[in-house]
Design an enzyme around this catalytic site. Structure first.
Site, PDB file in Angstrom:
ATOM      1  N   SER A 118       0.826  -1.210   0.000  1.00 40.49           N
ATOM      2  CA  SER A 118       0.000   0.000   0.000  1.00 40.49           C
ATOM      3  C   SER A 118       0.855   1.253   0.000  1.00 40.49           C
ATOM      4  O   SER A 118       0.350   2.345  -0.237  1.00 40.49           O
ATOM      5  CB  SER A 118      -0.858   0.042   1.261  1.00 40.49           C
ATOM      6  OG  SER A 118      -1.608  -1.125   1.393  1.00 40.49           O
ATOM      7  N   HIS A 139      -1.094  -2.526  -7.013  1.00 41.28           N
ATOM      8  CA  HIS A 139      -1.835  -2.216  -5.783  1.00 41.28           C
ATOM      9  C   HIS A 139      -3.329  -2.425  -6.022  1.00 41.28           C
ATOM     10  O   HIS A 139      -4.010  -1.565  -6.572  1.00 41.28           O
ATOM     11  CB  HIS A 139      -1.521  -0.768  -5.355  1.00 41.28           C
ATOM     12  CG  HIS A 139      -2.135  -0.384  -4.056  1.00 41.28           C
ATOM     13  ND1 HIS A 139      -2.466   0.913  -3.738  1.00 41.28           N
ATOM     14  CD2 HIS A 139      -2.477  -1.126  -2.974  1.00 41.28           C
ATOM     15  CE1 HIS A 139      -2.989   0.942  -2.529  1.00 41.28           C
ATOM     16  NE2 HIS A 139      -2.999  -0.280  -2.048  1.00 41.28           N
ATOM     17  N   GLU A 151      -3.667   0.112  -8.979  1.00 40.79           N
ATOM     18  CA  GLU A 151      -2.701   1.210  -9.120  1.00 40.79           C
ATOM     19  C   GLU A 151      -1.379   0.542  -9.531  1.00 40.79           C
ATOM     20  O   GLU A 151      -0.876  -0.310  -8.802  1.00 40.79           O
ATOM     21  CB  GLU A 151      -2.562   1.879  -7.740  1.00 40.79           C
ATOM     22  CG  GLU A 151      -2.217   3.338  -7.737  1.00 40.79           C
ATOM     23  CD  GLU A 151      -2.195   3.926  -6.303  1.00 40.79           C
ATOM     24  OE1 GLU A 151      -2.133   3.175  -5.311  1.00 40.79           O
ATOM     25  OE2 GLU A 151      -2.218   5.154  -6.194  1.00 40.79           O
ATOM     26  N   ASN A 189      -3.249   6.025  -1.145  1.00 37.81           N
ATOM     27  CA  ASN A 189      -3.134   6.139   0.309  1.00 37.81           C
ATOM     28  C   ASN A 189      -2.598   7.478   0.780  1.00 37.81           C
ATOM     29  O   ASN A 189      -2.816   7.860   1.922  1.00 37.81           O
ATOM     30  CB  ASN A 189      -2.304   4.985   0.860  1.00 37.81           C
ATOM     31  CG  ASN A 189      -3.170   3.741   0.922  1.00 37.81           C
ATOM     32  OD1 ASN A 189      -4.249   3.765   1.489  1.00 37.81           O
ATOM     33  ND2 ASN A 189      -2.722   2.667   0.295  1.00 37.81           N
TER      34      ASN A 189
HETATM   35  N1  LIG Z   1      -6.252  -4.552   3.692  1.00 41.25           N
HETATM   36  C1  LIG Z   1      -6.393  -3.671   2.703  1.00 41.25           C
HETATM   37  O1  LIG Z   1      -7.411  -3.004   2.564  1.00 41.25           O
HETATM   38  C2  LIG Z   1      -5.267  -3.514   1.698  1.00 41.25           C
HETATM   39  C3  LIG Z   1      -5.553  -2.868   0.482  1.00 41.25           C
HETATM   40  C4  LIG Z   1      -4.555  -2.773  -0.473  1.00 41.25           C
HETATM   41  C5  LIG Z   1      -3.287  -3.279  -0.213  1.00 41.25           C
HETATM   42  N2  LIG Z   1      -3.025  -3.880   0.994  1.00 41.25           N
HETATM   43  C6  LIG Z   1      -1.673  -4.415   1.216  1.00 41.25           C
HETATM   44  O2  LIG Z   1      -1.705  -5.809   0.995  1.00 41.25           O
HETATM   45  C7  LIG Z   1      -0.730  -6.442   1.821  1.00 41.25           C
HETATM   46  C8  LIG Z   1      -1.398  -7.507   2.660  1.00 41.25           C
HETATM   47  O3  LIG Z   1      -2.379  -6.908   3.472  1.00 41.25           O
HETATM   48  P1  LIG Z   1      -3.610  -7.744   4.066  1.00 41.25           P
HETATM   49  O4  LIG Z   1      -4.616  -6.747   4.481  1.00 41.25           O
HETATM   50  O5  LIG Z   1      -3.976  -8.840   3.146  1.00 41.25           O
HETATM   51  O6  LIG Z   1      -2.911  -8.346   5.383  1.00 41.25           O
HETATM   52  P2  LIG Z   1      -3.338  -9.649   6.230  1.00 41.25           P
HETATM   53  O7  LIG Z   1      -2.762  -9.446   7.577  1.00 41.25           O
HETATM   54  O8  LIG Z   1      -4.783  -9.927   6.080  1.00 41.25           O
HETATM   55  O9  LIG Z   1      -2.549 -10.830   5.477  1.00 41.25           O
HETATM   56  C9  LIG Z   1      -1.153 -10.932   5.422  1.00 41.25           C
HETATM   57  C10 LIG Z   1      -0.809 -12.405   5.275  1.00 41.25           C
HETATM   58  O10 LIG Z   1       0.576 -12.519   4.947  1.00 41.25           O
HETATM   59  C11 LIG Z   1       1.064 -13.656   5.604  1.00 41.25           C
HETATM   60  N3  LIG Z   1       2.527 -13.618   5.651  1.00 41.25           N
HETATM   61  C12 LIG Z   1       3.358 -12.905   6.455  1.00 41.25           C
HETATM   62  N4  LIG Z   1       4.633 -13.167   6.137  1.00 41.25           N
HETATM   63  C13 LIG Z   1       4.631 -14.065   5.117  1.00 41.25           C
HETATM   64  C14 LIG Z   1       5.636 -14.720   4.340  1.00 41.25           C
HETATM   65  N5  LIG Z   1       6.927 -14.485   4.579  1.00 41.25           N
HETATM   66  N6  LIG Z   1       5.259 -15.568   3.376  1.00 41.25           N
HETATM   67  C15 LIG Z   1       3.952 -15.809   3.134  1.00 41.25           C
HETATM   68  N7  LIG Z   1       2.950 -15.213   3.829  1.00 41.25           N
HETATM   69  C16 LIG Z   1       3.284 -14.351   4.802  1.00 41.25           C
HETATM   70  C17 LIG Z   1       0.396 -13.621   6.961  1.00 41.25           C
HETATM   71  O11 LIG Z   1       0.453 -14.875   7.597  1.00 41.25           O
HETATM   72  C18 LIG Z   1      -1.028 -13.210   6.555  1.00 41.25           C
HETATM   73  O12 LIG Z   1      -1.847 -14.337   6.279  1.00 41.25           O
HETATM   74  C19 LIG Z   1      -0.064  -5.343   2.636  1.00 41.25           C
HETATM   75  O13 LIG Z   1       1.102  -4.927   1.970  1.00 41.25           O
HETATM   76  C20 LIG Z   1      -1.108  -4.245   2.613  1.00 41.25           C
HETATM   77  O14 LIG Z   1      -0.552  -2.970   2.788  1.00 41.25           O
HETATM   78  C21 LIG Z   1      -3.992  -4.022   1.939  1.00 41.25           C
END
Ligand SMILES: NC(=O)c1ccc[n+]([C@@H]2O[C@H](COP(=O)([O-])OP(=O)(O)OC[C@H]3O[C@@H](n4cnc5c(N)ncnc54)[C@H](O)[C@@H]3O)[C@@H](O)[C@H]2O)c1
Length: 281
Positions: A118, A139, A151, A189
């Site tokens: 993000s 993104h 994005e 963001n």
């Molecule tokens: N939540 C949102 O609205 C949103 C929107 C756009 C982008 N993002 C981005 O997406 C990414 C993930 O966010 P999320 O909300 O899905 O988080 P989340 O916490 O729901 O999921 C993250 C997952 O990654 C796993 N993980 C951690 N280290 C790992 C590794 N080394 N190998 C494999 N898996 C691993 C964790 O166990 C977890 O299941 C982040 O970079 C976040 O900024 C989030």
């Protein structure tokens, strides 16, 4: 077998990306750190596709074959044959850097490595690999199956070839790509998070209740969701991490995260995913 897309992380975003890629006909290899997280990811995909079956937008057979195209694994080596890998792990530079280094070792030199970060610098993630020309930001928005935008962020070294292939992939996934340069928080963001943070400050200072704050933004600004409900939806830990990237990246105090947001994260009240954030679920 169809072309393989690797997805790293089966959380909120990873399982959404996996679902969309499998629905577009790709074979998906989804990796997380343990089986429990992977099962949770598959169950979220199942539930989301079932909603479409219930609305008669998808047949049960189609749903089964989409899920059948998603392989889950805890082994990074299983990503060996992927032509694209989309990383969606925790928003933490150290964690993502490790993942990119490992992917660089394991995947063939031609594999494109995309991050769903993000806010973290794509240039920095690229520099952790021996192929910065093949590292790019994709993104996606949450919830991935619903939201149209991707994005697309080019790092300093991202090649035009990589960029063109990612635009093509985005089209195949049924999404719309909009370009952005590599800058903290990108566009989405950098504009959204200060609004959410300011909403948290108004709650913190007792300017209004959570219902009033969200109601004012919904009814007054025509936002589909109030900023506090949206923060719960995104994840308060994710919001805090992004604000910290903006704060560090620009060195500007206007991005200082509200102490109340930090307190919620300390308490483990991370929003919908933990059952409690600014609201209870
Ligand atoms: N939540 C949102 O609205 C949103 C929107 C756009 C982008 N993002 C981005 O997406 C990414 C993930 O966010 P999320 O909300 O899905 O988080 P989340 O916490 O729901 O999921 C993250 C997952 O990654 C796993 N993980 C951690 N280290 C790992 C590794 N080394 N190998 C494999 N898996 C691993 C964790 O166990 C977890 O299941 C982040 O970079 C976040 O900024 C989030």
């Amino acid at each position: 077998m169809s072309e393989i897309i690797g997805v790293i992380g089966s959380g909120t975003m990873g399982n959404g990306i996996g679902q969309v890629a499998a629905r577009a006909g790709y074979t998906v290899v989804m990796r997380d750190v343990n089986d429990e997280f992977l099962e949770r990811g598959i169950s979220a995909i199942d539930k989301s596709l079932q909603r479409d079956v219930d609305k008669e937008r998808l047949s049960t057979e189609e749903k089964q074959s989409i899920i059948g195209r998603i392989k889950t694994t805890t082994e990074l080596e299983a990503l060996r044959d992927a032509s694209f890998v989309i990383e969606a792990v925790t928003e933490n530079l150290a964690v993502k850097t490790e993942v990119f280094k490992a992917l660089d070792r394991i995947t063939p030199p031609a594999t494109i490595l995309a991050s769903n970060t993000s806010s973290i610098s794509i240039t920095r993630l690229g520099a952790a690999t021996s192929r910065p020309d093949k590292v790019i930001g994709m993104h996606f928005m949450n919830p991935v199956p619903v939201m149209k935008l991707v994005e697309v962020i080019r790092g300093m070294a991202t090649s035009s070839e990589t960029y063109n292939k990612v635009r093509e992939l985005t089209d195949k996934l049924g999404k719309t790509a909009l370009d952005c340069n590599d800058s903290p928080g990108f566009v989405s963001n950098r504009v959204l998070m200060p609004m959410i943070n300011e909403a948290v400050f108004t709650l913190y200072e007792g300017v209004a209740t959570r219902e009033s704050i969200d109601g004012i933004m919904k009814l007054g600004m025509n936002h589909p969701m109030g900023p506090l409900a949206l923060a719960d939806f995104i994840g308060l830990d994710v919001c805090l991490a992004i604000l910290n990237v903006l704060y560090d990246g620009f060195g500007d105090p206007k991005y200082r995260a509200c102490p109340l947001l930090k307190r919620y994260v300390d308490a483990g009240w991370l929003g919908r995913k933990t059952g409690r954030g600014f609201y209870e679920y």
